[in-house]
Structure formats: C-alpha cells, structure tokens
Design a protein around this motif. Structure first.
Motif, mmCIF file in Angstrom:
data_model
loop_
_atom_site.group_PDB
_atom_site.id
_atom_site.type_symbol
_atom_site.label_atom_id
_atom_site.label_comp_id
_atom_site.label_asym_id
_atom_site.label_seq_id
_atom_site.Cartn_x
_atom_site.Cartn_y
_atom_site.Cartn_z
ATOM 1 N N LEU A 1 -13.298 61.922 -65.500
ATOM 2 C CA LEU A 1 -13.517 61.312 -64.189
ATOM 3 C C LEU A 1 -12.639 60.079 -63.996
ATOM 4 C CD1 LEU A 1 -17.391 61.642 -63.827
ATOM 5 C CD2 LEU A 1 -15.626 63.017 -62.719
ATOM 6 N N ILE B 1 -9.358 60.506 -62.068
ATOM 7 C CA ILE B 1 -9.366 60.810 -60.642
ATOM 8 C C ILE B 1 -8.375 59.950 -59.848
ATOM 9 C CG2 ILE B 1 -10.787 60.619 -58.544
ATOM 10 C CD1 ILE B 1 -13.080 61.862 -60.069
ATOM 11 N N PRO C 1 -15.887 69.344 -62.637
ATOM 12 C CA PRO C 1 -15.850 68.450 -61.464
ATOM 13 C C PRO C 1 -14.443 68.286 -60.878
ATOM 14 C CG PRO C 1 -17.208 67.502 -63.189
ATOM 15 C CD PRO C 1 -16.526 68.682 -63.793
ATOM 16 N N LEU C 2 -13.420 68.239 -61.735
ATOM 17 C CA LEU C 2 -12.055 68.070 -61.238
ATOM 18 C C LEU C 2 -11.530 69.363 -60.624
ATOM 19 C CD1 LEU C 2 -10.479 65.853 -64.042
ATOM 20 C CD2 LEU C 2 -11.667 65.172 -61.959
ATOM 21 N N SER D 1 -13.000 69.638 -57.210
ATOM 22 C CA SER D 1 -12.439 68.661 -56.268
ATOM 23 C C SER D 1 -11.096 69.105 -55.703
ATOM 24 C CB SER D 1 -12.271 67.308 -56.968
ATOM 25 O OG SER D 1 -11.209 67.357 -57.919
ATOM 26 N N TYR E 1 -16.306 60.117 -57.047
ATOM 27 C CA TYR E 1 -16.421 61.568 -57.159
ATOM 28 C C TYR E 1 -17.614 62.019 -56.328
ATOM 29 C CZ TYR E 1 -17.790 66.120 -58.914
ATOM 30 O OH TYR E 1 -18.169 67.439 -58.993
#
Length: 285
Positions: free
Chosen positions: A54, A57, A84-85, A88, A193
C-alpha cells in the motif's frame, strides 16, 4: 601448490577485483537518460506484505499519471497479497517471486529468464530490501535497459541509475523517490486506498452478522517485518492496553490476523475475552 588449489584460492580475490574494476568504470560513465516512452515497468518487491504494498500507491499513481498506457508489473508478492493494487487498476499484473527470491542464484536466474525477461520491460525499479539481496542482478537479468535503485549493496553497479539511500524518510517517500531518474519530480501523490464496491459489501456483511458496535476500530498487531525483527513492532501489552480502552469506550474492536500474527492475536483475545472479534487471514492466503 597444485594448480587446482591455487586457482580455488585465487578465484574470490580475482572476482572481487574484477567487480571493483567494473564498478570504477561504471562510476566514470555518464548516467543513462531515462526512456522517453515507457510501455512496461517491472517493480521488484519480493518481501512486501499488504502494508508495504500500500505504501507503493503514491509511486504507482505518479507512474500512471506520466504514462497512462504503460503496464506496471509487480515482481515479488502473491496475487492475493497484491489484490488491493490489482483492483485499483494501478498494477497490471503480479508475478509471485517470494519463494524463489530465497532460493539459489541459479533458480533465481532461471525464474527471471523465463517469467520476467519475455515481458521486455523498458524500466526495472528495485525496491529497497533490508538486508540487501540480489535485486540489482534481478533487474539486470530482466533485460530492462533502464534500471534504477538505491546504491546500498555491492552489486548496485549493475543499475543504470543509483540513488543515495536515506534512512530518515518514510517508506512511501523512499519508494516515490525511485521515480526521480524517470523525470517524475511532482509532489507526493495521495496514498489513500479506497476498496472497491464488492470488498465494501463483503465487509458490511461480515460486520452485520456479528452485530458489531459502531464506531469500529481495526487492529493489526503484527506484520511480516515484525516476524523477522521484533523491534519493528509494538509489544503485545501495548496492543492489549489500546484494545481494552477502545472496548471500554463502547467501540467495536476487530483484530486482523495474518499467518505471522497468531501468537499476538491469541494473547489479545485471551486478555479481552469476548469483547473483540477476529478476522483470520481471509483473502490473503
């Protein structure tokens, strides 16, 4: 002395001298200019957990702003860890390199040659690793003509651009500064995020089934780095104290347990009894 024994004794000093010579020549070379057009970037970060990822980011947002059509591939974490990435849209793909990073150099070379080099990356970014590993070799073997990283190890002469390492800056800023040789000098972008709708619906459903009090506070009492070095994490007693005060104030407390955090979570659960809920390793396998 037998010739074989002589050469065995001299091999290491000769190799060291050769590397020093190459290093000296490299220092005398003019830095290679960054590519004008970037289609594919690989980022080596093999020992990154969710929290470390994270902190990439801001750098990923800056890369996307400069080259919106470029593919960004993370080489290191598992796909689940980097979810999560991927969600995104800041990362195009993930290549799980974590286990191979701890194997022999021969296995590492084979992996990079078969999995990374065929991507024909324009840029290889070497995330900082402590202690220093063979990340510069990985970048070289990837075939990327432009390779940037911190000059913190003896093999950093293999990079085309080396940055001085500063230990007094936040990890997010340290990652972001790796982009300066690429001509990215903007202010540090936001590191916020925002989970996607599916993840938010899942979380709300999980909380509703447990009738959790609101407001709610999540506590993650460990990390992959803490598992290697206990100095990098609060003591369990402090987490217990914070959780007890939050629960006493009427807040819902959720513990997040990963594979390296079982002992810490068990101690907090034992101290607080039934006043907390625990989310165990879901989605991170």
């Amino acid at each position: 002395m037998k010739p074989e024994r002589f050469f065995r004794r001299m091999a290491r000093p000769l190799l060291r001298a050769s590397i020093m010579g190459i290093n000296a020549v490299h220092r005398g070379m003019r830095p290679k200019p960054p590519p004008a057009d970037v289609r594919r970037v690989v980022i080596f970060c093999p020992y990154s957990g969710v929290g470390n990822l994270l902190l990439w980011i801001p750098a990923l947002r800056a890369l996307h702003a400069k080259w919106p059509e470029a593919q960004v591939i993370l080489v290191g974490p598992s796909e689940a860890t980097a979810l999560p990435l991927l969600q995104s849209g800041l990362v195009s793909d993930v290549i799980d390199f974590k286990k191979t990073a701890d194997s022999s150099l021969r296995e590492q070379m084979r992996f990079i040659r078969e999995r990374v080099r065929p991507l024909f990356p324009d840029v290889a970014v070497c995330g900082f690793i402590e202690p220093p590993r063979r990340v510069s070799w990985w970048a070289l073997l990837s075939g990327a003509p432009f390779r940037v990283g911190y000059g913190s190890s003896g093999d950093s002469f293999l990079l085309t651009r080396r940055l001085p390492l500063r230990g007094d800056i936040h990890e997010a800023l340290r990652n972001f500064k790796l982009l300066e040789p690429l001509g990215i000098h903007s202010e540090l972008p936001s590191g916020d995020y925002v989970p996607d709708d599916e993840a938010l619906r899942w979380a709300e459903s999980w909380l509703e089934r447990r009738n959790m009090a609101s407001p709610r506070v999540g506590i993650h009492p460990g990390s992959a780095a803490a598992a290697r070095d206990r100095r990098k994490r609060w003591s369990v007693e402090r987490f217990i104290e914070v959780a007890r005060k939050l629960a006493g104030a009427g807040m819902g407390v959720v513990l997040f347990e990963g594979p390296d955090d079982r002992d810490e979570v068990a101690a907090i659960e034992s101290a607080l009894g039934g006043k907390i809920e625990t989310l165990r390793n879901e989605g991170l396998n």
